[in-house]
Design an enzyme around this catalytic site. Structure first.
Site, PDB file in Angstrom:
ATOM      1  N   LYS A 107       0.851  -1.188   0.000  1.00 16.47           N
ATOM      2  CA  LYS A 107       0.000   0.000   0.000  1.00 16.47           C
ATOM      3  C   LYS A 107       0.890   1.242   0.000  1.00 16.47           C
ATOM      4  O   LYS A 107       1.663   1.463   0.932  1.00 16.47           O
ATOM      5  CB  LYS A 107      -0.909   0.013   1.239  1.00 16.47           C
ATOM      6  CG  LYS A 107      -1.631   1.342   1.421  1.00 16.47           C
ATOM      7  CD  LYS A 107      -2.526   1.378   2.658  1.00 16.47           C
ATOM      8  CE  LYS A 107      -2.925   2.811   2.979  1.00 16.47           C
ATOM      9  NZ  LYS A 107      -3.859   2.899   4.116  1.00 16.47           N
ATOM     10  N   GLY A 168      -8.572   8.786   9.909  1.00 15.96           N
ATOM     11  CA  GLY A 168      -8.903   8.818  11.326  1.00 15.96           C
ATOM     12  C   GLY A 168      -9.985   9.807  11.704  1.00 15.96           C
ATOM     13  O   GLY A 168     -10.267  10.003  12.883  1.00 15.96           O
ATOM     14  N   ALA A 194      -9.751   5.029   4.369  1.00 17.18           N
ATOM     15  CA  ALA A 194      -9.688   6.168   5.300  1.00 17.18           C
ATOM     16  C   ALA A 194     -10.975   6.981   5.329  1.00 17.18           C
ATOM     17  O   ALA A 194     -11.592   7.232   4.301  1.00 17.18           O
ATOM     18  CB  ALA A 194      -8.529   7.108   4.970  1.00 17.18           C
ATOM     19  N   GLY A 195     -11.343   7.382   6.529  1.00 16.72           N
ATOM     20  CA  GLY A 195     -12.477   8.287   6.706  1.00 16.72           C
ATOM     21  C   GLY A 195     -13.778   7.633   7.106  1.00 16.72           C
ATOM     22  O   GLY A 195     -14.722   8.312   7.489  1.00 16.72           O
ATOM     23  N   ASN A 216      -9.323   1.470   9.755  1.00 15.98           N
ATOM     24  CA  ASN A 216      -8.545   1.185  10.959  1.00 15.98           C
ATOM     25  C   ASN A 216      -9.202   1.809  12.193  1.00 15.98           C
ATOM     26  O   ASN A 216      -9.725   1.130  13.071  1.00 15.98           O
ATOM     27  CB  ASN A 216      -7.113   1.706  10.775  1.00 15.98           C
ATOM     28  CG  ASN A 216      -6.153   1.230  11.863  1.00 15.98           C
ATOM     29  OD1 ASN A 216      -4.969   1.079  11.622  1.00 15.98           O
ATOM     30  ND2 ASN A 216      -6.614   0.980  13.077  1.00 15.98           N
ATOM     31  N   THR A 217      -9.235   3.146  12.221  1.00 16.78           N
ATOM     32  CA  THR A 217      -9.673   3.852  13.431  1.00 16.78           C
ATOM     33  C   THR A 217     -11.121   3.538  13.815  1.00 16.78           C
ATOM     34  O   THR A 217     -11.446   3.445  14.999  1.00 16.78           O
ATOM     35  CB  THR A 217      -9.498   5.369  13.234  1.00 16.78           C
ATOM     36  OG1 THR A 217      -8.195   5.607  12.702  1.00 16.78           O
ATOM     37  CG2 THR A 217      -9.628   6.113  14.543  1.00 16.78           C
TER      38      THR A 217
END
Lengths: 264, 68
Positions: A107, A168, A194-195, A216-217
């Site tokens: 990535k 995040g 992301a997001g 992830n977050t």
């Protein structure tokens, strides 16, 4: 057969010649510990996890290691270039990652050194070129710019991974039109990366036709990360099924669901 | 005789056999779980024992950690 199992057995996606059933890729950062991280990755049904490459801790070489919990035999490691701000740094990092684990599927993320961490796209394109020449299969984190997404594909990206919102932030998909346009033009897999903040965000990404979602977050910072991982798994399946089923047309006015004929 | 090398930005003095395999073992690291760069050149794992280290070498030893 259970519907979720049925879709799982027939509906797959492929990147750089590797075929996967799960459409949810999870990160391995920000967890309280590696044990919870591993349990969440299992609950998410993930087959791919992103990982970062860093210096070993020389003062305590016996500290827990990611690979002892989130096992590379069980998950495909997708090494990232987080923290790299130039193409050269990204190439150096991924060459080391290839040596550490032997993976050529990577990535690429070349971030701007800003509070929003949006990708530095000119530098990302330059790094992509270097990595493709070096034999890597590169999944590219990018802005949701439709024209740049095409450029990445032409430069040999194995997958296009536009941000839904800043890393995040948990703000969800800010520009559905762009994500959809990127999906429609791409001949390689498109993943929202992301997001994502909630399961419904993940569902929207899949309803827009994305091949998979990377997060992830949203899982790591949930009060109950394992439960959220499970929720995300269902959300991704729901969105994918909805996309394949084909949504009803939108209309401005009502359309009664009960027939008027036979009314008393 | 001891060698002074810089590992991960830290100056260390090392008195084992002057090759990379000995240094990695001295640091208590499992060679199967790390990747090593010597003076900006990646050293394949199979060559650690054949890679000499010298005074002033800059060594980076990395591994995978959690990330998104």
């Amino acid at each position: 057969m259970d519907a979720a199992l049925d879709i799982a057995s027939t509906d797959t996606w492929s990147v750089a010649g590797r075929t996967f059933t799960s459409r949810l890729i999870v990160g391995t950062g920000k967890y309280k510990d590696y044990a919870i991280n591993a349990a969440a990755a299992e609950a998410a049904g993930a087959e791919i996890v992103t990982v970062a490459l860093r210096r070993v801790n020389l003062s305590d070489p016996s500290q827990p290691m990611l690979a002892d919990y989130v096992k590379p035999e069980r998950f495909t490691y997708l090494p990232n270039t987080a923290g790299c701000f130039t193409g050269e740094e990204a190439v150096r990092t991924l060459r080391l990652a290839r040596e550490a684990g032997g993976w050529s599927l990577v990535k690429l993320e070349v971030l701007s050194n800003t509070p929003h961490l949006y990708p530095d796209m000119p530098e990302t394109l330059r790094a992509l070129d270097l990595l493709v020449k070096d034999g890597f299969d590169v999944m590219v984190y990018c802005t949701d710019d439709v024209v740049l997404a095409k450029r990445l594909e032409e430069a040999g990206a194995a997958a296009i991974m536009p941000a839904a919102a800043p890393i995040g932030s948990g703000l969800g998909i800010q520009n559905r039109v762009n994500i959809r346009l990127i999906v429609e033009q791409a001949k390689v897999p498109v993943l929202v990366d992301a997001g994502v903040g909630t399961p419904s965000d993940a569902t929207v990404a899949m309803e827009l036709g994305c091949d998979a979602v990377l997060m992830n977050t949203a899982i790591a910072e949930a009060k109950d990360p394992i439960r959220m991982a499970r929720a995300m798994k269902h959300a991704v399946i729901a969105g994918r099924e909805g996309y394949l089923a084909g949504r009803m047309p939108k209309r401005t006015y009502a359309s009664a669901s009960s027939p008027l004929a036979g009314l008393i | 005789m001891s060698l002074n090398v810089c590992v991960n930005g830290e100056d260390i003095s090392f008195s084992g056999a002057p090759h990379l395999a000995a240094l990695v073992a001295h640091l208590g690291l499992d060679p199967r779980k790390v990747a090593v760069e010597r003076n900006l050149e990646i050293v394949p794992r199979s060559l650690y024992a054949d890679t000499p280290i010298a005074d002033g070498d800059r060594i980076e030893i990395v591994h995978f950690i959690g990330g998104g």
